[in-house]
Design an enzyme around this catalytic site. Structure first.
Site: not given
Length: 302
Positions: A16, A18, A65, A101, A125, A127, A253
């Site tokens: 990540s 982040s 999540k 998201d 997807g 989810g 992404g």
């Protein structure tokens, strides 16, 4: 200003970007805040972190999540639509769930010149990420949105749950999402829908592990379509490779991650208020996006 602790929680998180992104933003705002990665292989460990509540905010990634959503005391409309949270903000000891998201995905695509209004979208997807993007596309004015999964019955059941939540939002907030035609199918049932879409989104985890295939046969794609993969940081995914080979304009992404980060900074600023919020609000969205993308080393080319 008071020092604050902020984290990314999930497994795996070693790839990540982040931490470098958020630390760059908070540093530019002059805030004594520190953002770190928390890799929790076991759900019990993740739950223990959230139970202690020793943080200002936590970003949540795969696979926690749904857990974050369940553990929240309050939930935003976006989190309810997603049935999962990727941001928890600690407001006076109460955990408030958000999901960025969808906003991250559609916001980045808008920056890259894709107009969702009136478009046809296929989202792969079932989810929380897929549900969140489904909601954001509807809110952005998409004409048709197709939710896809391996099991058509499962996809339709998830869509029924989403519709029920949408109905709740319409009653409580007045949000009118009735203009969009929304349906669900399996990949096997949806060859024509995939080929007819203006935008195809991979919101599955496929691509995070070596050897992962695309969620469907990318030979169905063609020039003129836009393809977006929520996965980043794991090399060229089969979905993006197949989309580009088919002539699509395709993105990974990374841009969505930065878009989510901008939205998260705004959510946290609203929660804390005061001097910290004013310092963050002094960074407009374009500057904040560029600052965080640069810190992560993202060129964000197609």
């Amino acid at each position: 200003m008071e020092e604050q602790r902020l984290y990314l929680l999930g497994h795996p998180v070693g790839h990540s970007k982040s931490a470098v992104m958020y630390n760059a933003a908070y540093g530019a705002a002059g805030l004594p805040w520190r953002y770190e990665l928390l890799d929790c292989p076991a759900e019990d460990d993740a739950r223990a972190v959230l139970e202690v509540r020793d943080f200002l905010s936590v970003n949540i990634t795969t696979p926690y999540k749904p857990l974050a959503f369940r553990m929240a005391d309050d939930r935003s409309g976006e989190a309810r639509l997603a049935d999962g949270a990727n941001v928890l903000v600690n407001q006076g000891g109460r955990l408030v769930a958000h999901n960025t998201d969808g906003a991250g995905c559609t916001g980045f695509l808008a920056q890259r010149g894709f107009a969702l209004a009136g478009s046809r979208v296929a989202v792969c997807g079932t989810g929380p990420t897929a549900r969140s993007i489904l909601g954001a596309c509807v809110q952005a004015g998409a004409a048709d949105v197709l939710l896809l999964g391996r099991d058509g019955a499962r996809a339709r059941a998830v869509l029924d749950e989403w519709r029920a939540c949408r109905g709740w939002l319409e009653r409580v907030t007045g949000w009118d999402a009735l203009a969009a035609q929304v349906c669900a199918a399996s990949y096997a049932e949806a060859a024509e829908g995939i080929a007819a879409a203006d935008l195809v989104v991979n919101a599955t985890p496929l691509g995070m592990n070596p050897g992962d295939s695309a969620p469907f046969d990318t030979a169905l794609l063609h020039a003129g379509q836009r393809a977006f993969d929520c996965v980043y940081g794991h090399g060229l995914t089969a979905f993006v490779a197949g989309a580009r080979q088919a002539g699509c304009r395709a993105h990974d992404g990374a841009g969505m991650l930065v878009g989510q980060a901008v939205e998260t900074v705004r959510i946290v600023a609203r929660a804390v208020g005061g001097d910290a919020a004013r310092a963050l609000d002094a960074l407009d969205d374009a500057r904040l996006f560029a600052l965080m993308a640069d810190a992560a080393g993202f060129a964000l080319d197609d």
